[in-house]
Design a protein around this motif. Sequence first.
Motif, PDB file in Angstrom:
ATOM      1  N   LYS A 118      35.392 -25.040 -14.142  1.00  0.00           N
ATOM      2  CA  LYS A 118      35.511 -24.737 -12.714  1.00  0.00           C
ATOM      3  C   LYS A 118      36.263 -23.421 -12.549  1.00  0.00           C
ATOM      4  O   LYS A 118      37.246 -23.171 -13.253  1.00  0.00           O
ATOM      5  CB  LYS A 118      36.254 -25.863 -12.004  1.00  0.00           C
ATOM      6  N   PRO A 119      35.813 -22.594 -11.622  1.00  0.00           N
ATOM      7  CA  PRO A 119      36.522 -21.322 -11.419  1.00  0.00           C
ATOM      8  C   PRO A 119      37.925 -21.598 -10.870  1.00  0.00           C
ATOM      9  O   PRO A 119      38.131 -22.522 -10.087  1.00  0.00           O
ATOM     10  CB  PRO A 119      35.661 -20.580 -10.393  1.00  0.00           C
ATOM     11  N   GLU A 120      38.848 -20.777 -11.352  1.00  0.00           N
ATOM     12  CA  GLU A 120      40.213 -20.942 -10.891  1.00  0.00           C
ATOM     13  C   GLU A 120      40.318 -20.510  -9.443  1.00  0.00           C
ATOM     14  O   GLU A 120      39.650 -19.578  -9.012  1.00  0.00           O
ATOM     15  CB  GLU A 120      41.156 -20.109 -11.755  1.00  0.00           C
ATOM     16  N   ALA A 121      41.163 -21.216  -8.724  1.00  0.00           N
ATOM     17  CA  ALA A 121      41.373 -20.871  -7.321  1.00  0.00           C
ATOM     18  C   ALA A 121      42.073 -19.511  -7.274  1.00  0.00           C
ATOM     19  O   ALA A 121      42.934 -19.225  -8.099  1.00  0.00           O
ATOM     20  CB  ALA A 121      42.225 -21.932  -6.642  1.00  0.00           C
ATOM     21  N   PRO A 122      41.683 -18.684  -6.327  1.00  0.00           N
ATOM     22  CA  PRO A 122      42.335 -17.375  -6.252  1.00  0.00           C
ATOM     23  C   PRO A 122      43.824 -17.554  -5.964  1.00  0.00           C
ATOM     24  O   PRO A 122      44.223 -18.438  -5.203  1.00  0.00           O
ATOM     25  CB  PRO A 122      41.623 -16.672  -5.103  1.00  0.00           C
ATOM     26  N   ALA A 123      44.600 -16.720  -6.617  1.00  0.00           N
ATOM     27  CA  ALA A 123      46.050 -16.801  -6.435  1.00  0.00           C
ATOM     28  C   ALA A 123      46.403 -16.412  -5.005  1.00  0.00           C
ATOM     29  O   ALA A 123      45.755 -15.560  -4.396  1.00  0.00           O
ATOM     30  CB  ALA A 123      46.745 -15.882  -7.422  1.00  0.00           C
ATOM     31  N   ALA A 124      47.436 -17.056  -4.508  1.00  0.00           N
ATOM     32  CA  ALA A 124      47.891 -16.736  -3.151  1.00  0.00           C
ATOM     33  C   ALA A 124      48.423 -15.308  -3.158  1.00  0.00           C
ATOM     34  O   ALA A 124      49.053 -14.874  -4.124  1.00  0.00           O
ATOM     35  CB  ALA A 124      48.972 -17.714  -2.726  1.00  0.00           C
TER      36      ALA A 124
END
Length: 148
Positions: A118-124
Amino acid sequence: MAILEEFRTFIARGNVLDLAVGVIIGGAFGKIVTSLTESVIMPVVGFVTGGVDFTRFFIRLGPIPATFKGSPESYADLKAAGVPMIGYGDFITQSVNFLIVAFIIFLIVKGANSLVKKPEAPAAPPAPTGPSEVDLLTEIRDALKAKG
């Protein structure tokens, strides 16, 4: 010639080839599931239910032809003779086939989804350093008031 080139481009697309492979494998898989259902599962169900043969469950809608040479209790013989019937036993068998195929496809998709990273969630975005826009506007307002 242009139509052949356009057709070649269409066929060479990855999703068309994937679909073709899926249809071919699906057809072969369907035969395996049908064999599993008819040769393994339904006989076990018949044994558990006291020898019930689901192919014997049908309702004859029309007359048996005078030239009929089979058993009037045989769904296959009557069907081959063209006698109109409702084969609800066959429907039960095909429904079990469908449920098995649907469940196996569910398991395959679930397994494939667990293998796909799964693609990593974009960093805040980092918190801004220094004063906020509101603080700057407040300073500007106060400076303008002090001058005026």
